[in-house]
Design a protein around this motif. Sequence first.
Motif, PDB file in Angstrom:
ATOM      1  N   VAL A  79       0.840  -1.207   0.000  1.00 49.51           N
ATOM      2  CA  VAL A  79       0.000   0.000   0.000  1.00 49.51           C
ATOM      3  C   VAL A  79       0.873   1.254   0.000  1.00 49.51           C
ATOM      4  CG1 VAL A  79      -1.626   1.342   1.391  1.00 49.51           C
ATOM      5  CG2 VAL A  79      -2.017  -1.091   1.017  1.00 49.51           C
ATOM      6  N   LYS A  80       1.940   1.253   0.814  1.00 50.43           N
ATOM      7  CA  LYS A  80       2.840   2.408   0.836  1.00 50.43           C
ATOM      8  C   LYS A  80       3.530   2.587  -0.511  1.00 50.43           C
ATOM      9  CE  LYS A  80       5.608   3.141   4.300  1.00 50.43           C
ATOM     10  NZ  LYS A  80       6.516   2.976   5.460  1.00 50.43           N
ATOM     11  N   ALA A  81       3.913   1.494  -1.165  1.00 51.22           N
ATOM     12  CA  ALA A  81       4.589   1.584  -2.453  1.00 51.22           C
ATOM     13  C   ALA A  81       3.643   2.109  -3.541  1.00 51.22           C
ATOM     14  CB  ALA A  81       5.139   0.218  -2.862  1.00 51.22           C
ATOM     15  N   VAL A  82       2.390   1.695  -3.503  1.00 54.16           N
ATOM     16  CA  VAL A  82       1.426   2.114  -4.517  1.00 54.16           C
ATOM     17  C   VAL A  82       0.995   3.565  -4.301  1.00 54.16           C
ATOM     18  CG1 VAL A  82      -0.933   1.736  -5.353  1.00 54.16           C
ATOM     19  CG2 VAL A  82       0.589  -0.203  -4.992  1.00 54.16           C
ATOM     20  N   THR A  83       0.703   3.924  -3.065  1.00 55.89           N
ATOM     21  CA  THR A  83       0.205   5.273  -2.802  1.00 55.89           C
ATOM     22  C   THR A  83       1.319   6.295  -2.724  1.00 55.89           C
ATOM     23  OG1 THR A  83       0.228   4.907  -0.412  1.00 55.89           O
ATOM     24  CG2 THR A  83      -1.834   4.446  -1.590  1.00 55.89           C
ATOM     25  N   GLY A  84       2.529   5.886  -2.431  1.00 56.76           N
ATOM     26  CA  GLY A  84       3.642   6.821  -2.289  1.00 56.76           C
ATOM     27  C   GLY A  84       3.509   7.622  -1.019  1.00 56.76           C
ATOM     28  N   ARG A  85       4.421   8.510  -0.826  1.00 54.74           N
ATOM     29  CA  ARG A  85       4.361   9.364   0.371  1.00 54.74           C
ATOM     30  C   ARG A  85       3.457  10.551   0.091  1.00 54.74           C
ATOM     31  NH1 ARG A  85      10.344   9.706   3.022  1.00 54.74           N
ATOM     32  NH2 ARG A  85      10.365   7.550   3.725  1.00 54.74           N
ATOM     33  N   ARG A  86       2.499  10.711   0.945  1.00 57.08           N
ATOM     34  CA  ARG A  86       1.590  11.853   0.835  1.00 57.08           C
ATOM     35  C   ARG A  86       1.853  12.780   1.999  1.00 57.08           C
ATOM     36  NH1 ARG A  86      -4.129   9.117  -0.937  1.00 57.08           N
ATOM     37  NH2 ARG A  86      -3.329   8.137  -2.795  1.00 57.08           N
ATOM     38  N   SER A  87       2.124  14.014   1.710  1.00 52.50           N
ATOM     39  CA  SER A  87       2.379  14.969   2.778  1.00 52.50           C
ATOM     40  C   SER A  87       1.059  15.565   3.262  1.00 52.50           C
ATOM     41  CB  SER A  87       3.318  16.068   2.302  1.00 52.50           C
ATOM     42  OG  SER A  87       2.716  16.770   1.241  1.00 52.50           O
TER      43      SER A  87
END
Length: 89
Positions: A79-87
Amino acid sequence: MVELGWIGWIIIGGLAGWIGSKIMKTDAQQGIILNVVVGVVGGLIAGFVASRVFGMESGGWIYSFVVCLIGACILLFIVKAVTGRRSRV
């Protein structure tokens, strides 16, 4: 071996999802419901894979917890890899 009921899956899934979110550092973004969902879904996916690889269908509470924890960590990683970092703004 002892077969887990749905309450057992919720308890084990909740603990595994919570610990998995601590390991993957996503705990601040999740609540208790999402921890349970991540733990149970991760456990189902990892349990399916483990049953195919190791040939074990069940192994009791400890086996189920470890499988749920591994599955939750893998699910959170994906999930972290797909969504990326969101600030947060």
